[in-house]
Design an enzyme around this catalytic site. Sequence first.
Site, PDB file in Angstrom:
ATOM      1  N   CYS A  78       0.311  -1.252   0.287  1.00 48.20           N
ATOM      2  CA  CYS A  78       0.430   0.405  -0.090  1.00 48.20           C
ATOM      3  C   CYS A  78       1.020   1.246   0.484  1.00 48.20           C
ATOM      4  O   CYS A  78       0.928   1.830   1.478  1.00 48.20           O
ATOM      5  CB  CYS A  78      -1.135   0.130   1.676  1.00 48.20           C
ATOM      6  SG  CYS A  78      -2.166   1.647   1.370  1.00 48.20           S
ATOM      7  N   CYS A 225      -5.395   4.430  -5.286  1.00 46.96           N
ATOM      8  CA  CYS A 225      -4.274   3.252  -4.958  1.00 46.96           C
ATOM      9  C   CYS A 225      -2.832   3.221  -5.768  1.00 46.96           C
ATOM     10  O   CYS A 225      -2.851   3.364  -6.828  1.00 46.96           O
ATOM     11  CB  CYS A 225      -5.195   2.101  -5.393  1.00 46.96           C
ATOM     12  SG  CYS A 225      -4.430   0.688  -4.798  1.00 46.96           S
TER      13      CYS A 225
END
Length: 292
Positions: A78, A225
């Site tokens: 992430c 993202c």
Amino acid sequence: MSALANRPFVKMNGLGNEIVVVDMRKAPAAISPADARAAATPAGAPYDQLMALYPPRTAGTDSLVRIYNNDGSEAGACGNGMRCVASLIGTESGKDKLTFEVDGRVLNTWRAADGLFTVDMGAPRFAWNEIPLAEEFRDTRAFELQIGPIDKPILHSPSVVSMGNPHAVFWVDDVGAYDLARIGPMLEHHPMFPQRANITLCAIQSKEHIVIRTWERGAGLTRACGSAACAAAVAAARLKRTGRKVRVTLPGGDLTIEWRESDDHVLMTGPVEFEFEGTFDPALFSSKASVA
């Protein structure tokens, strides 16, 4: 007792990618999928990803980081969350350069003079069994996958790549022209992706600029993202549609992605934003949500 009960947290975001950071370094405990799901409910601190900090287990690292999606599953990467972690630990330690262990990989981060944070996301992986795919496919620049009528598919021939998690990048003219909330879940769970996949629509604007939207594995539609931005930038460069350094526009804003030629590592640079601090109510984890 839940590992998150009475645990302080910090709510942040990276370009609108909703991040919760919880510090487990002084009292480490395992977070169950049910705990992670309960923490993401409206009564908790709704998030896309939860970043849990643990004591370092690899020499030279500042912390071990485990990443949870809001459906309780663990994520292997992430990028937006790592920038948030770097901001918090950097403020705490006074260090501009930090190193973290994430899912067996060592990631370096640093803060620039302009206040933006860079994460070295490591080298992308292209082999079918590293992504992974369910069966052998040698050229992952254009994967044989489509949805819709055979003679006129809605989407087809994505590039597939791993940035620590699986990504499928579909090339389109307009990322807003598709119902990604409907298409995304079908593709995320396609049988060819045994560990599911992040699904990204990518439009090439120029050799230096791409636009993306992503359905994120385990989290759904997000405003940003980071690993998908890296995957799309790498996939575009592999196809010679862009250079190795691009501006990636996401619904939440822009990231700068550079696929460094010297070592194949992917560098992601962008901002972070602090929202608020809180403490998880123990009652949250005794509800039905924590045992679902």
